[in-house]
Design an enzyme around this catalytic site. Structure first.
Site, PDB file in Angstrom:
ATOM      1  N   LYS A  57      49.649-116.942 -57.192  1.00 19.64           N
ATOM      2  CA  LYS A  57      48.779-117.642 -58.299  1.00 19.64           C
ATOM      3  C   LYS A  57      49.146-118.907 -58.698  1.00 19.64           C
ATOM      4  CE  LYS A  57      47.292-116.671 -62.974  1.00 19.64           C
ATOM      5  NZ  LYS A  57      48.238-117.658 -63.405  1.00 19.64           N
ATOM      6  N   ASN A  58      50.247-118.964 -59.137  1.00 21.07           N
ATOM      7  CA  ASN A  58      50.621-120.282 -59.665  1.00 21.07           C
ATOM      8  C   ASN A  58      50.914-121.373 -58.613  1.00 21.07           C
ATOM      9  OD1 ASN A  58      50.431-119.168 -62.343  1.00 21.07           O
ATOM     10  ND2 ASN A  58      52.610-118.799 -62.306  1.00 21.07           N
ATOM     11  N   CYS A 100      44.954-120.098 -76.700  1.00 20.27           N
ATOM     12  CA  CYS A 100      44.906-119.208 -75.455  1.00 20.27           C
ATOM     13  C   CYS A 100      45.684-118.242 -76.042  1.00 20.27           C
ATOM     14  CB  CYS A 100      45.698-119.819 -74.369  1.00 20.27           C
ATOM     15  SG  CYS A 100      46.384-118.716 -73.319  1.00 20.27           S
ATOM     16  N   ARG A 160      43.422-111.056 -63.303  1.00 21.33           N
ATOM     17  CA  ARG A 160      43.667-112.458 -63.079  1.00 21.33           C
ATOM     18  C   ARG A 160      44.852-112.822 -62.387  1.00 21.33           C
ATOM     19  NH1 ARG A 160      44.812-115.295 -68.163  1.00 21.33           N
ATOM     20  NH2 ARG A 160      45.334-116.585 -66.582  1.00 21.33           N
ATOM     21  N   ARG A 174      49.480-123.796 -76.135  1.00 18.91           N
ATOM     22  CA  ARG A 174      49.130-124.538 -74.984  1.00 18.91           C
ATOM     23  C   ARG A 174      48.463-125.917 -75.077  1.00 18.91           C
ATOM     24  NH1 ARG A 174      48.577-119.684 -70.604  1.00 18.91           N
ATOM     25  NH2 ARG A 174      49.718-121.333 -69.322  1.00 18.91           N
ATOM     26  N   ASP A 212      57.020-115.901 -67.550  1.00 16.00           N
ATOM     27  CA  ASP A 212      55.882-115.019 -66.931  1.00 16.00           C
ATOM     28  C   ASP A 212      56.460-113.720 -66.617  1.00 16.00           C
ATOM     29  OD1 ASP A 212      53.859-116.886 -67.221  1.00 16.00           O
ATOM     30  OD2 ASP A 212      53.805-117.141 -65.006  1.00 16.00           O
TER      31      ASP A 212
HETATM   32  C1  UD1 Z   1      53.669-122.358 -67.882  1.00 16.91           C
HETATM   33  C2  UD1 Z   1      54.898-121.870 -67.604  1.00 16.91           C
HETATM   34  C3  UD1 Z   1      55.011-121.552 -65.886  1.00 16.91           C
HETATM   35  C4  UD1 Z   1      54.220-120.342 -65.918  1.00 16.91           C
HETATM   36  C5  UD1 Z   1      52.800-120.698 -66.522  1.00 16.91           C
HETATM   37  C6  UD1 Z   1      51.679-119.573 -66.687  1.00 16.91           C
HETATM   38  C7  UD1 Z   1      57.364-122.903 -68.057  1.00 16.91           C
HETATM   39  C8  UD1 Z   1      58.131-124.110 -68.294  1.00 16.91           C
HETATM   40  N1  UD1 Z   1      55.946-122.934 -67.768  1.00 16.91           N
HETATM   41  O1  UD1 Z   1      53.133-123.271 -67.037  1.00 16.91           O
HETATM   42  O2  UD1 Z   1      56.273-121.261 -65.786  1.00 16.91           O
HETATM   43  O3  UD1 Z   1      53.882-120.154 -64.657  1.00 16.91           O
HETATM   44  O4  UD1 Z   1      52.937-121.148 -67.990  1.00 16.91           O
HETATM   45  O5  UD1 Z   1      52.207-118.690 -67.515  1.00 16.91           O
HETATM   46  O6  UD1 Z   1      57.958-121.870 -67.991  1.00 16.91           O
HETATM   47  N2  UD1 Z   1      53.272-128.089 -73.548  1.00 16.91           N
HETATM   48  C9  UD1 Z   1      53.173-129.212 -74.450  1.00 16.91           C
HETATM   49  N3  UD1 Z   1      52.430-130.183 -74.151  1.00 16.91           N
HETATM   50  C10 UD1 Z   1      51.845-130.123 -72.703  1.00 16.91           C
HETATM   51  C11 UD1 Z   1      51.981-129.318 -72.077  1.00 16.91           C
HETATM   52  C12 UD1 Z   1      52.966-128.371 -72.381  1.00 16.91           C
HETATM   53  O7  UD1 Z   1      53.628-128.990 -75.873  1.00 16.91           O
HETATM   54  O8  UD1 Z   1      51.015-131.041 -72.675  1.00 16.91           O
HETATM   55  C13 UD1 Z   1      54.518-127.090 -73.958  1.00 16.91           C
HETATM   56  C14 UD1 Z   1      53.766-125.803 -73.765  1.00 16.91           C
HETATM   57  O9  UD1 Z   1      53.067-125.427 -75.236  1.00 16.91           O
HETATM   58  C15 UD1 Z   1      54.967-124.918 -73.718  1.00 16.91           C
HETATM   59  C16 UD1 Z   1      55.588-125.738 -72.810  1.00 16.91           C
HETATM   60  O10 UD1 Z   1      55.357-127.071 -72.974  1.00 16.91           O
HETATM   61  O11 UD1 Z   1      55.484-124.374 -74.740  1.00 16.91           O
HETATM   62  C17 UD1 Z   1      55.539-125.188 -71.133  1.00 16.91           C
HETATM   63  O12 UD1 Z   1      54.344-125.605 -70.878  1.00 16.91           O
HETATM   64  P1  UD1 Z   1      53.963-125.854 -69.417  1.00 16.91           P
HETATM   65  O13 UD1 Z   1      54.948-125.698 -68.374  1.00 16.91           O
HETATM   66  O14 UD1 Z   1      53.132-127.251 -69.371  1.00 16.91           O
HETATM   67  O15 UD1 Z   1      52.794-124.720 -69.021  1.00 16.91           O
HETATM   68  P2  UD1 Z   1      52.126-124.463 -67.621  1.00 16.91           P
HETATM   69  O16 UD1 Z   1      51.877-125.396 -66.942  1.00 16.91           O
HETATM   70  O17 UD1 Z   1      50.974-123.600 -68.386  1.00 16.91           O
END
Ligand code: UD1
Length: 419
Positions: free
Chosen positions: A22-23, A116, A397, A121, A305
């Site tokens: 999925k990711n 979320c 999902r 996020r 995850d």
């Molecule tokens: C995250 C997970 C990913 C997982 C996906 C779905 C990590 C590092 N990332 O990816 O492994 O597959 O969720 O569940 O494990 N953040 C900010 N500002 C931003 C973007 C992110 O502060 O603009 C923070 C987020 O709040 C979080 C961290 O950075 O605490 C990691 O976020 P990110 O890796 O961007 O999240 P996803 O891409 O959703």
């Protein structure tokens, strides 16, 4: 609303081929927008998040044919304007369309992705980094407006190795003048898969999987056919299911290196892990050892995850375990539901202390998010008696057919329709 009915206490045995990731597939689908023509993606899992993505791409003009695990996307003509709250709210990953959309259409408006269930996020890293490439961004009343006359390659340092931001930048960089360097980039295997896809499309890209990724923009793009990687989180979920319920299973279709951190924890719990010709084998006697000091971290650390699923298994282990969640603040919400099944879990801030109990007891529980739902399914397999996990839609999902997969391994689980 559908639910799962699980009769616990059965050990799991057998072999399973793991679904596509999925990711990995979601950003790759987004990246197909970069090419003005047809892209074919294979190994595409039939899950709700892919359906949402297909719906959005269709609404902006893509012509999509989805047959079995093959997605054929014709993005010859697209018009991308406003990504509404309805889209962004349904699927948080729709933010991944930003990089490709700006690259292709130069003007995108989107409603601010709200909170979320697993945490706040934010998207500040995505936006600030795109600004460094020449995107002009304004935010007003919860609406983000992105405009770019031309994109320019830049050296961008991420304050945190955000997976989504790294992916968005990689895609925007494909359409930029010159080279873009992403420093402190995410190193997740899904980033490497996106890079392999872009490379096949004709992009020159270096260093994916390391903390410094370079992308040369404006390469000649071409028709691409690509198979996505196996889903390491689904594989990890099933390995943990076998660890908790007991038995011996073998999974194929997943790269061992992508779940090393989990395999190490499984061994510490007392499971036997073997690398086989086909993939990964795991044998468990069911009554496992506790594990201290588990921390969720960006790759190659232990993935957030898989944290709720591991928590379910540790709820039945001997002694006291400890998990620290460093990625998402609301990822312990499943602890309360596990508590209804007899688990002894204390949460303080980002630390969970889990005191293993002899047996969990089946009861009525509620999934609140995707991986939390999978955790409750594992708890149901481990428990004595019947468990009903409400809100199976969350699990759908990310899992193509969790009932079919677990039934193939000998579990007693089926979908029932609630009220
Ligand atoms: C995250 C997970 C990913 C997982 C996906 C779905 C990590 C590092 N990332 O990816 O492994 O597959 O969720 O569940 O494990 N953040 C900010 N500002 C931003 C973007 C992110 O502060 O603009 C923070 C987020 O709040 C979080 C961290 O950075 O605490 C990691 O976020 P990110 O890796 O961007 O999240 P996803 O891409 O959703």
């Amino acid at each position: 609303m559908s639910s799962y009915l699980i009769s616990g206490g059965r050990k799991l045995y057998g072999h399973l081929n793991v679904q596509g990731s999925k990711n990995a597939v979601l950003p790759i689908i987004a990246a197909s927008l970069l090419y003005e023509g047809v892209t074919v993606i294979r190994g595409c899992p039939d899950i709700l998040d892919v359906w949402y993505m297909v719906e959005i791409l269709t609404s902006i003009g893509c012509d999509i044919v989805w047959k079995e695990d093959e997605l054929r996307i014709d993005a010859s003509e697209i018009a991308f304007e406003h990504l509404s709250r309805e889209c962004v709210g349904k699927m948080r990953s729709s933010i991944l369309l930003l990089g490709a959309a700006i690259g292709r259409c130069r003007h995108v408006v989107l409603d601010y992705p709200g909170g979320c269930t697993i945490g706040k996020r934010p998207v500040d890293i995505h936006l600030k980094s795109l600004e460094k490439m020449g995107v002009h961004i304004t935010e007003q009343d919860g609406v983000i407006c992105c405009e770019a006359e031309g994109l320019t390659g830049a050296e961008i340092f991420l304050p945190y190795p955000s997976v989504g931001a790294t992916e968005n930048l990689m895609m925007a960089a494909v359409m930029a003048d010159g080279v873009t360097w992403i420093c402190n980039a995410a190193k997740e295997p899904e980033i490497v898969d996106l890079a392999s896809f872009l490379e096949k499309m004709g992009v020159m890209i270096f260093g994916a999987g390391t903390e410094r990724i370079g992308i040369l923009g404006k390469c000649h793009l071409k028709h691409t056919e690509y198979r996505v990687m196996g889903d390491r989180i689904v594989a990890g979920t099933y390995l943990l299911a076998a660890a908790g319920a007991g038995g011996e299973i073998e999974l194929s279709g997943v790269d061992v290196q992508s779940i090393r951190s989990l395999l190490h924890i499984c061994e510490t719990m007392g499971c036997q892990v073997r690398i086989t010709d086909r993939g990964i084998g795991l044998k468990s006697t069911r009554r496992l050892f506790s594990v201290k000091d588990i921390h969720t971290r960006p790759f190659p650390g232990f993935p957030t995850d898989l944290q709720p699923q591991l928590m379910a298994v540790l709820a039945g282990a001997r002694g006291e375990s400890e998990i620290y969640e460093h990625i998402f603040e609301n990822r312990f919400r499943t602890a309360e539901e596990l508590g209804r099944m007899g688990a002894d879990i204390q949460i303080k801030n980002n630390r969970a202390v889990i005191r293993g109990v002899e047996r969990l007891s089946g009861c009525h529980v509620f999934a609140k998010d995707l991986r939390g739902g999978a955790s409750l399914v594992i708890a149901g397999l481990m428990a004595e008696g019947d468990t009903i996990v409400e809100n199976s839609i969350f699990v759908e999902r990310g899992y193509q057919d969790i009932c079919k997969d677990l039934t193939q391994l000998g579990a007693d689980i089926k979908v029932i329709n609630g009220k």
